[in-house]
Design a protein around this motif. Structure first.
Motif, PDB file in Angstrom:
ATOM      1  N   TYR A 167       0.854  -1.108  -0.183  1.00 26.05           N
ATOM      2  CA  TYR A 167      -0.132  -0.041   0.000  1.00 26.05           C
ATOM      3  C   TYR A 167       0.784   1.146  -0.081  1.00 26.05           C
ATOM      4  CZ  TYR A 167      -3.757  -3.117   1.534  1.00 26.05           C
ATOM      5  OH  TYR A 167      -4.858  -4.179   1.616  1.00 26.05           O
ATOM      6  N   LEU A 168       0.630   2.087  -1.084  1.00 27.01           N
ATOM      7  CA  LEU A 168       1.507   3.243  -1.202  1.00 27.01           C
ATOM      8  C   LEU A 168       0.848   4.499  -0.912  1.00 27.01           C
ATOM      9  CD1 LEU A 168       3.214   2.544  -4.458  1.00 27.01           C
ATOM     10  CD2 LEU A 168       4.530   2.723  -2.435  1.00 27.01           C
ATOM     11  N   THR A 169       1.299   5.301   0.267  1.00 21.39           N
ATOM     12  CA  THR A 169       0.350   6.446   0.326  1.00 21.39           C
ATOM     13  C   THR A 169       1.336   7.615  -0.070  1.00 21.39           C
ATOM     14  OG1 THR A 169      -0.598   5.435   2.266  1.00 21.39           O
ATOM     15  CG2 THR A 169      -0.711   7.932   2.179  1.00 21.39           C
ATOM     16  N   TYR A 170       0.816   8.209  -0.628  1.00 26.29           N
ATOM     17  CA  TYR A 170       1.543   9.830  -1.250  1.00 26.29           C
ATOM     18  C   TYR A 170       0.645  10.939  -1.253  1.00 26.29           C
ATOM     19  CZ  TYR A 170      -0.789   8.485  -5.693  1.00 26.29           C
ATOM     20  OH  TYR A 170      -1.806   8.030  -6.739  1.00 26.29           O
ATOM     21  N   TYR A 171       1.444  12.099  -1.201  1.00 26.70           N
ATOM     22  CA  TYR A 171       0.902  13.343  -1.351  1.00 26.70           C
ATOM     23  C   TYR A 171       0.772  13.888  -2.768  1.00 26.70           C
ATOM     24  CZ  TYR A 171       0.030  18.252   0.024  1.00 26.70           C
ATOM     25  OH  TYR A 171      -0.524  19.419   0.283  1.00 26.70           O
ATOM     26  N   LYS A 172      -0.334  14.417  -3.225  1.00 25.51           N
ATOM     27  CA  LYS A 172      -0.169  14.862  -4.550  1.00 25.51           C
ATOM     28  C   LYS A 172      -1.388  16.048  -4.680  1.00 25.51           C
ATOM     29  CE  LYS A 172      -0.740  13.602  -9.392  1.00 25.51           C
ATOM     30  NZ  LYS A 172      -1.028  12.607 -10.235  1.00 25.51           N
ATOM     31  N   GLN A 173      -1.101  17.207  -4.883  1.00 26.85           N
ATOM     32  CA  GLN A 173      -2.037  18.429  -5.046  1.00 26.85           C
ATOM     33  C   GLN A 173      -2.949  18.519  -3.728  1.00 26.85           C
ATOM     34  OE1 GLN A 173      -3.903  17.640  -8.906  1.00 26.85           O
ATOM     35  NE2 GLN A 173      -2.244  18.080 -10.056  1.00 26.85           N
ATOM     36  N   GLY A 174      -2.332  18.473  -2.708  1.00 28.66           N
ATOM     37  CA  GLY A 174      -3.253  18.821  -1.278  1.00 28.66           C
ATOM     38  C   GLY A 174      -3.990  17.537  -0.694  1.00 28.66           C
ATOM     39  N   GLN A 175      -3.834  16.335  -1.541  1.00 31.26           N
ATOM     40  CA  GLN A 175      -4.468  14.987  -1.127  1.00 31.26           C
ATOM     41  C   GLN A 175      -3.487  14.023  -0.732  1.00 31.26           C
ATOM     42  OE1 GLN A 175      -7.407  14.192  -4.044  1.00 31.26           O
ATOM     43  NE2 GLN A 175      -8.690  15.860  -3.310  1.00 31.26           N
ATOM     44  N   ARG A 188       8.272  10.561  -7.554  1.00 32.00           N
ATOM     45  CA  ARG A 188       9.593  10.702  -6.673  1.00 32.00           C
ATOM     46  C   ARG A 188       9.228  10.174  -5.446  1.00 32.00           C
ATOM     47  NH1 ARG A 188      12.388  14.568  -8.898  1.00 32.00           N
ATOM     48  NH2 ARG A 188      11.494  15.727 -10.454  1.00 32.00           N
ATOM     49  N   LEU A 189      10.378   9.861  -4.612  1.00 33.91           N
ATOM     50  CA  LEU A 189      10.357   9.366  -3.443  1.00 33.91           C
ATOM     51  C   LEU A 189      10.076  10.548  -2.298  1.00 33.91           C
ATOM     52  CD1 LEU A 189      13.914   7.418  -3.356  1.00 33.91           C
ATOM     53  CD2 LEU A 189      11.384   6.341  -3.283  1.00 33.91           C
ATOM     54  N   SER A 190      10.250  11.819  -2.506  1.00 38.10           N
ATOM     55  CA  SER A 190       9.938  12.771  -1.809  1.00 38.10           C
ATOM     56  C   SER A 190       8.331  12.912  -1.450  1.00 38.10           C
ATOM     57  CB  SER A 190      10.420  13.875  -2.234  1.00 38.10           C
ATOM     58  OG  SER A 190      10.073  14.258  -3.492  1.00 38.10           O
ATOM     59  N   GLU A 191       7.493  12.226  -2.498  1.00 45.49           N
ATOM     60  CA  GLU A 191       6.003  12.312  -2.464  1.00 45.49           C
ATOM     61  C   GLU A 191       5.792  11.393  -1.594  1.00 45.49           C
ATOM     62  OE1 GLU A 191       4.885  12.141  -6.507  1.00 45.49           O
ATOM     63  OE2 GLU A 191       5.607  14.145  -6.978  1.00 45.49           O
ATOM     64  N   LEU A 192       6.208  10.307  -1.294  1.00 47.79           N
ATOM     65  CA  LEU A 192       5.896   9.501  -0.261  1.00 47.79           C
ATOM     66  C   LEU A 192       5.440   9.647   1.032  1.00 47.79           C
ATOM     67  CD1 LEU A 192       7.828   6.159  -1.467  1.00 47.79           C
ATOM     68  CD2 LEU A 192       5.386   6.391  -1.552  1.00 47.79           C
ATOM     69  N   ILE A 193       4.385   9.068   1.759  1.00 42.40           N
ATOM     70  CA  ILE A 193       4.196   9.273   3.033  1.00 42.40           C
ATOM     71  C   ILE A 193       4.364   7.988   3.901  1.00 42.40           C
ATOM     72  CG2 ILE A 193       2.344  10.169   4.771  1.00 42.40           C
ATOM     73  CD1 ILE A 193       1.316  11.913   2.516  1.00 42.40           C
TER      74      ILE A 193
END
Length: 110
Positions: free
Chosen positions: A60-68, A100-105
């Motif tokens: 399960y990948l949780t990432y941040y994109k455009q405020g979500q 990008r790895l930096s987008e991963l939460i």
């Protein structure tokens, strides 16, 4: 009398421009700030990514994109820490996604 269909239930969205503006306001209210990760959380994400890559386990990948914060299920195909990116194949459409790895939460095994 004439049947108006769904028009009567969309009183505030009678003009397309107004509907677009209202949708933007609603989306702005739902935005969340990007969470900051500690060193331990980043190490945990790196170890989980590497293990998922070598064992071919689903994650399960949780990432941040455009405020979500978005969570998807997929398989890790490639990790490049020098370029700060990784590639995963999502479970639903089986498409390759480069991110990008930096987008991963968060990364967890399914």
């Amino acid at each position: 009398m004439e049947y108006r269909g769904m028009k009567k239930w969309r009183a505030f969205a009678s003009m397309p421009e107004q509907y677009i503006g209202l949708q933007e306001v609603i989306n702005k209210q739902l935005e969340v700030p990007k969470p900051l990760l500690t060193e331990e959380q980043m190490e945990h994400i790196n170890f989980t990514l590497i293990e998922a890559l070598h064992t071919n386990k689903q994650v399960y990948l949780t990432y941040y994109k455009q405020g979500q914060c978005i969570t998807e299920t997929g398989l890790i195909q490639f990790v490049d820490s020098l370029r700060n990116l990784f590639v995963f194949i999502d479970e639903v459409f089986e498409l390759k996604n480069k991110m990008r790895l930096s987008e991963l939460i968060d990364v967890r095994f399914a």
